[in-house]
Design a protein around this motif. Structure first.
Motif, PDB file in Angstrom:
ATOM      1  N   LEU A  22     -97.116  52.703  25.315  1.00  0.00           N
ATOM      2  CA  LEU A  22     -98.547  52.998  25.269  1.00  0.00           C
ATOM      3  C   LEU A  22     -98.790  54.509  25.196  1.00  0.00           C
ATOM      4  O   LEU A  22     -99.677  54.972  24.473  1.00  0.00           O
ATOM      5  CB  LEU A  22     -99.243  52.397  26.492  1.00  0.00           C
ATOM      6  N   ARG A  23     -97.995  55.262  25.948  1.00  0.00           N
ATOM      7  CA  ARG A  23     -98.150  56.719  25.936  1.00  0.00           C
ATOM      8  C   ARG A  23     -97.794  57.296  24.561  1.00  0.00           C
ATOM      9  O   ARG A  23     -98.525  58.130  24.004  1.00  0.00           O
ATOM     10  CB  ARG A  23     -97.270  57.338  27.019  1.00  0.00           C
ATOM     11  N   LEU A  24     -96.680  56.827  23.978  1.00  0.00           N
ATOM     12  CA  LEU A  24     -96.277  57.328  22.664  1.00  0.00           C
ATOM     13  C   LEU A  24     -97.255  56.901  21.571  1.00  0.00           C
ATOM     14  O   LEU A  24     -97.544  57.661  20.645  1.00  0.00           O
ATOM     15  CB  LEU A  24     -94.864  56.825  22.333  1.00  0.00           C
ATOM     16  N   TYR A  25     -97.768  55.687  21.684  1.00  0.00           N
ATOM     17  CA  TYR A  25     -98.729  55.198  20.686  1.00  0.00           C
ATOM     18  C   TYR A  25    -100.006  56.046  20.721  1.00  0.00           C
ATOM     19  O   TYR A  25    -100.559  56.410  19.678  1.00  0.00           O
ATOM     20  CB  TYR A  25     -99.049  53.736  20.956  1.00  0.00           C
ATOM     21  N   ALA A  26    -100.457  56.391  21.932  1.00  0.00           N
ATOM     22  CA  ALA A  26    -101.639  57.254  22.057  1.00  0.00           C
ATOM     23  C   ALA A  26    -101.372  58.616  21.418  1.00  0.00           C
ATOM     24  O   ALA A  26    -102.230  59.173  20.726  1.00  0.00           O
ATOM     25  CB  ALA A  26    -102.024  57.410  23.523  1.00  0.00           C
ATOM     26  N   THR A  27    -100.166  59.151  21.628  1.00  0.00           N
ATOM     27  CA  THR A  27     -99.804  60.434  21.011  1.00  0.00           C
ATOM     28  C   THR A  27     -99.800  60.324  19.487  1.00  0.00           C
ATOM     29  O   THR A  27    -100.312  61.206  18.778  1.00  0.00           O
ATOM     30  CB  THR A  27     -98.411  60.874  21.506  1.00  0.00           C
ATOM     31  N   ALA A  28     -99.222  59.226  18.982  1.00  0.00           N
ATOM     32  CA  ALA A  28     -99.169  59.030  17.530  1.00  0.00           C
ATOM     33  C   ALA A  28    -100.565  58.932  16.933  1.00  0.00           C
ATOM     34  O   ALA A  28    -100.829  59.463  15.850  1.00  0.00           O
ATOM     35  CB  ALA A  28     -98.364  57.770  17.215  1.00  0.00           C
TER      36      ALA A  28
END
Length: 329
Positions: A22-28
């Motif tokens: 979820l954290r990486l997806y938000a960054t992407a």
């Protein structure tokens, strides 16, 4: 680090999406792309189809828009909801008529009561509406609600809206073209009222805070009034899943894929035909008349060059058009 490849939930996860994912997806989403090497920390991003390879640079991946990902990921959950509601309706139809056969008078369950007769159901609904303080959720299959019923619904909806109650309605897409419904929407204060539409809906459903009503007969002249906390919570969850898939009333309906020579409605009808449904069932599921349904089928045949209904079925299966809008993995 997310080390499992299973789609199981655990602490800090949301339906198989781990916290790092979820954290990486938000960054992407914020930055427009993500280094492919970061996927080692959260392989579920790929498994869930939330990122795709960057066509310009293989070292990077790009995020799939959250709205598109949500629609695709919710689809199997919604299908499960439909199947469970169908099974519930079948059980009610089978067992409710047998309740009076027992050798003694059964003790009624205080949290699930039967309301018989349309006037009694309407009176119970209106009483529940007067007591509501938080939310009213309604689900309406079909597209033809008489103008007098909508006017009565409008008058009943005004006091809760004025008290600050949140009111949400789900109709089928075909209801967008109903003059009485549009008149109903135009005459209600928009603040606090939300309306969405979807291709197919289960049976009618009303939820007033922690009281729910579902019909038990096709004529909708007998209903169950449910106050059991777990059941009401489940029905609210069902409603929220359907709501997330529905299209806001003021927004245009989603269209078929660019390479599909059909409208979204025709594509939906094509899918139902390939599932083996007859015209009457297709029309009912789409919330349109049989005549309108057959008109769409005729346009399907013309568009695909089918010479018969059998030929049309073969062309739909061969072309894959019927499944083009489902967003599978």
């Amino acid at each position: 680090m997310c080390t499992t490849t299973e789609n199981t939930d655990g602490p800090g996860s949301v339906h198989g999406l781990c916290e790092p994912a979820l954290r990486l997806y938000a960054t992407a989403l914020r930055e427009g792309r993500l280094p492919r090497t970061d996927l080692a920390e959260a392989p579920c991003l790929v498994q869930r189809g939330l990122v795709r390879p960057d066509p310009d640079d293989e070292r990077w991946v790009r995020p799939v828009p959250a709205s598109a990902a949500l629609t695709r990921l919710l689809r199997p959950l919604a299908q499960e909801v439909f199947e469970r509601l169908d099974a519930t309706a079948e059980l009610v139809d089978a067992l409710l008529p047998l309740a009076s056969i027992a050798g003694h008078v059964p003790v009624p369950h205080p949290e699930i009561t039967v309301v018989s007769g349309k006037p009694a159901i309407q009176e119970s609904l209106e009483e529940a509406g007067r007591r509501t303080r938080e939310h009213i959720l309604t689900l309406h299959p079909g597209s033809k609600r008489p103008a007098e019923l909508l006017e009565r619904a409008r008058k009943n909806a005004l006091p809760p809206l004025q008290r600050g109650v949140s009111v949400r309605h789900i109709y089928q897409h075909s209801a967008r073209y109903s003059p009485p419904l549009n008149h109903y929407v135009d005459r209600l204060p928009y603040e606090g009222l939300q309306i969405r539409t979807m291709e197919q809906t289960p049976e009618r459903l009303f939820i007033f805070d922690r009281v729910a009503y579902i019909p038990t007969t096709s004529q909708r002249d007998v209903a169950l009034r449910i106050t059991h906390p777990a059941l009401v919570r489940y029905l609210i969850h069902v409603y929220d899943v359907l709501w997330a898939q529905a299209t806001p009333f003021g927004e245009p309906l989603p269209t078929a894929l660019p390479d599909t020579p059909l409208t979204a409605v025709q594509q939906s009808i094509a899918r139902l035909l390939t599932e083996g449904h007859v015209d009457e069932v297709v029309a009912r599921k789409m919330g349109i008349s049989v005549r309108t349904c057959r008109s769409h089928i005729a346009k399907l045949m013309q568009t695909l060059g089918a010479t018969s209904r059998t030929h049309l079925g073969a062309l739909l299966v061969r072309s894959g058009i019927a499944g083009a809008g489902r967003g599978g993995t």
